[in-house]
Scaffold this active site. Structure first.
Site, PDB file in Angstrom:
ATOM      1  N   LEU A  10      -3.366  -0.014   7.069  1.00 28.62           N
ATOM      2  CA  LEU A  10      -3.160   1.348   6.543  1.00 28.62           C
ATOM      3  C   LEU A  10      -2.508   1.330   5.147  1.00 28.62           C
ATOM      4  O   LEU A  10      -3.129   1.722   4.152  1.00 28.62           O
ATOM      5  CB  LEU A  10      -2.288   2.150   7.524  1.00 28.62           C
ATOM      6  CG  LEU A  10      -1.900   3.554   7.071  1.00 28.62           C
ATOM      7  CD1 LEU A  10      -3.127   4.461   6.974  1.00 28.62           C
ATOM      8  CD2 LEU A  10      -0.878   4.161   8.040  1.00 28.62           C
ATOM      9  N   ASP A  11      -1.246   0.856   5.133  1.00 29.59           N
ATOM     10  CA  ASP A  11      -0.464   0.916   3.889  1.00 29.59           C
ATOM     11  C   ASP A  11      -1.075   0.009   2.819  1.00 29.59           C
ATOM     12  O   ASP A  11      -1.155  -1.210   3.002  1.00 29.59           O
ATOM     13  CB  ASP A  11       0.984   0.466   4.156  1.00 29.59           C
ATOM     14  CG  ASP A  11       1.709   1.409   5.116  1.00 29.59           C
ATOM     15  OD1 ASP A  11       1.543   2.623   4.972  1.00 29.59           O
ATOM     16  OD2 ASP A  11       2.445   0.919   5.997  1.00 29.59           O
ATOM     17  N   THR A  17       0.568   3.975   0.274  1.00 29.64           N
ATOM     18  CA  THR A  17       1.947   4.054   0.766  1.00 29.64           C
ATOM     19  C   THR A  17       2.727   2.770   0.502  1.00 29.64           C
ATOM     20  O   THR A  17       3.945   2.770   0.613  1.00 29.64           O
ATOM     21  CB  THR A  17       1.954   4.352   2.274  1.00 29.64           C
ATOM     22  OG1 THR A  17       0.873   3.639   2.849  1.00 29.64           O
ATOM     23  CG2 THR A  17       1.799   5.832   2.553  1.00 29.64           C
ATOM     24  N   GLY A  46       3.005  -5.715   4.704  1.00 28.10           N
ATOM     25  CA  GLY A  46       2.455  -6.065   6.014  1.00 28.10           C
ATOM     26  C   GLY A  46       3.494  -6.506   7.019  1.00 28.10           C
ATOM     27  O   GLY A  46       3.199  -6.665   8.197  1.00 28.10           O
ATOM     28  N   ARG A  49       9.538  -3.590   9.622  1.00 29.24           N
ATOM     29  CA  ARG A  49      10.693  -2.998   8.919  1.00 29.24           C
ATOM     30  C   ARG A  49      11.892  -3.950   8.891  1.00 29.24           C
ATOM     31  O   ARG A  49      12.462  -4.220   7.832  1.00 29.24           O
ATOM     32  CB  ARG A  49      11.070  -1.685   9.596  1.00 29.24           C
ATOM     33  CG  ARG A  49      11.982  -0.813   8.759  1.00 29.24           C
ATOM     34  CD  ARG A  49      12.289   0.483   9.495  1.00 29.24           C
ATOM     35  NE  ARG A  49      11.080   1.173   9.916  1.00 29.24           N
ATOM     36  CZ  ARG A  49      11.030   2.142  10.823  1.00 29.24           C
ATOM     37  NH1 ARG A  49      12.156   2.563  11.391  1.00 29.24           N
ATOM     38  NH2 ARG A  49       9.893   2.721  11.152  1.00 29.24           N
ATOM     39  N   SER A 114      -2.102  -1.490  11.982  1.00 21.10           N
ATOM     40  CA  SER A 114      -0.973  -1.366  11.048  1.00 21.10           C
ATOM     41  C   SER A 114       0.337  -1.769  11.706  1.00 21.10           C
ATOM     42  O   SER A 114       0.555  -1.488  12.885  1.00 21.10           O
ATOM     43  CB  SER A 114      -0.873   0.091  10.582  1.00 21.10           C
ATOM     44  OG  SER A 114       0.341   0.295   9.887  1.00 21.10           O
ATOM     45  N   SER A 116       3.054  -0.424  10.849  1.00 21.97           N
ATOM     46  CA  SER A 116       3.972   0.704  10.645  1.00 21.97           C
ATOM     47  C   SER A 116       4.171   1.566  11.891  1.00 21.97           C
ATOM     48  O   SER A 116       3.214   1.921  12.577  1.00 21.97           O
ATOM     49  CB  SER A 116       3.443   1.581   9.511  1.00 21.97           C
ATOM     50  OG  SER A 116       4.253   2.734   9.395  1.00 21.97           O
ATOM     51  N   ASN A 118       5.219   4.476  11.446  1.00 21.85           N
ATOM     52  CA  ASN A 118       4.943   5.808  10.891  1.00 21.85           C
ATOM     53  C   ASN A 118       3.441   6.062  10.742  1.00 21.85           C
ATOM     54  O   ASN A 118       3.046   7.080  10.160  1.00 21.85           O
ATOM     55  CB  ASN A 118       5.605   5.944   9.515  1.00 21.85           C
ATOM     56  CG  ASN A 118       7.120   5.912   9.596  1.00 21.85           C
ATOM     57  OD1 ASN A 118       7.728   6.765  10.240  1.00 21.85           O
ATOM     58  ND2 ASN A 118       7.747   4.924   8.971  1.00 21.85           N
TER      59      ASN A 118
HETATM   60  C1  BG6 Z   1       3.348  -2.130   6.953  1.00 18.91           C
HETATM   61  C2  BG6 Z   1       3.824  -2.182   5.521  1.00 18.91           C
HETATM   62  O1  BG6 Z   1       2.124  -1.469   7.026  1.00 18.91           O
HETATM   63  O2  BG6 Z   1       4.294  -1.464   7.777  1.00 18.91           O
HETATM   64  C3  BG6 Z   1       5.205  -2.798   5.441  1.00 18.91           C
HETATM   65  O3  BG6 Z   1       2.911  -2.954   4.756  1.00 18.91           O
HETATM   66  C4  BG6 Z   1       6.152  -2.034   6.371  1.00 18.91           C
HETATM   67  O4  BG6 Z   1       5.645  -2.745   4.104  1.00 18.91           O
HETATM   68  C5  BG6 Z   1       5.604  -2.038   7.785  1.00 18.91           C
HETATM   69  O5  BG6 Z   1       7.447  -2.663   6.364  1.00 18.91           O
HETATM   70  C6  BG6 Z   1       6.483  -1.277   8.764  1.00 18.91           C
HETATM   71  O6  BG6 Z   1       6.444   0.072   8.430  1.00 18.91           O
HETATM   72  P1  BG6 Z   1       7.405   1.206   9.012  1.00 18.91           P
HETATM   73  O7  BG6 Z   1       6.778   2.476   8.535  1.00 18.91           O
HETATM   74  O8  BG6 Z   1       7.375   1.079  10.517  1.00 18.91           O
HETATM   75  O9  BG6 Z   1       8.770   0.952   8.466  1.00 18.91           O
HETATM   76 MG    MG Z   2      -0.833  -3.101   3.877  1.00 15.25          MG
END
Ligand code: BG6
Ligand code: MG
Length: 217
Positions: A10-11, A17, A46, A49, A114, A116, A118
């Site tokens: 995603l990011d 993002t 990638g 957190r 992903s 993330s 979020n």
């Molecule tokens: C990944 C990002 O997609 O998600 C990282 O590339 C990030 O940079 C990781 O730390 C965790 O994301 P989040 O939103 O759970 O803090």
């Molecule tokens: Mg990425």
């Protein structure tokens, strides 16, 4: 073509993002009194957190207790969430929707993979959730990239063997995760930052199914 499913990070792949993650970590570094460059930031892409925070603290040569670490991670996330609250579908990177639709219309399954926590909230903000046949995010995995868990879970949910899957990734940790899972992988960005991707493209603006067919038939 041997590719039956495409899995997208995603990011930095669907939306920019990665920039917001960088700005939020940079604020933490500034507050702690050390500089944090975009070059340093490549190591955080990638990565989960808390692991990102560990790398950041290593760059700043700072040692702190676990409670302070949790507070810093929460501060970074609040700042990041404040950025993504304002996101709109206009922020989807060029060519992404057209390429997803082309894949779907030709029977290729699509998943999100992903790290993330979020991710769902971003997909919702940019109104793209319905384009994915499966969504695996940071709330569904216990092992961070370069472990292949996120992509293997996506493949299982889609019912496709890993060797028939193609991953699109902007992070070295993500490319390593795809390759560790026995999947094909295309890097998004610049080849010097993306070792072991089979091909590297700058983005989806010129990406087509015909191009995939010429690379993977
Ligand atoms: C990944 C990002 O997609 O998600 C990282 O590339 C990030 O940079 C990781 O730390 C965790 O994301 P989040 O939103 O759970 O803090
Ligand atoms: Mg990425």
């Amino acid at each position: 073509m041997k590719i039956k499913a495409c899995l997208f990070d995603l990011d930095g792949v669907v939306v920019d993002t990665a920039r917001y993650h960088y700005l939020a970590w940079k604020k933490i570094a500034d507050d702690l009194g050390f500089s944090f460059s975009e070059h340093d930031n490549e190591r955080l892409k990638g990565v989960s957190r808390m692991e990102s925070l560990d790398i950041l603290l290593e760059i700043g040569k700072i040692k702190i207790d676990i409670k302070t670490k949790e507070e810093l991670a929460a501060t970074k996330n609040s700042l990041y969430v404040s950025y993504i609250q304002k996101m709109t579908p206009d922020e989807i990177l060029p060519g992404v929707i057209r390429f997803l639709d082309e894949l779907h219309n030709n029977g290729i399954l699509i998943a999100l993979g992903s790290a993330s926590k979020n991710a769902m909230s971003i997909l919702d903000k940019i109104n793209i959730t319905q384009k994915f046949d499966a969504v695996i995010d940071g709330t569904k995995v216990s092992k961070a990239k370069p472990d292949p868990e996120v992509f293997l879970k996506g493949a299982i949910e889609l019912g496709i063997y890993p060797h028939d899957c193609l991953v699109f990734e902007d992070a070295q940790a993500g490319i390593d995760a795809a390759r560790n899972g026995g999947m094909h992988c295309i890097g998004i960005g610049q080849s010097e930052n993306l070792k072991n991707a089979e091909f590297v493209i700058p983005g989806f603006a010129k990406m087509t199914l015909d191009q995939l067919k010429s690379w993977y038939s």
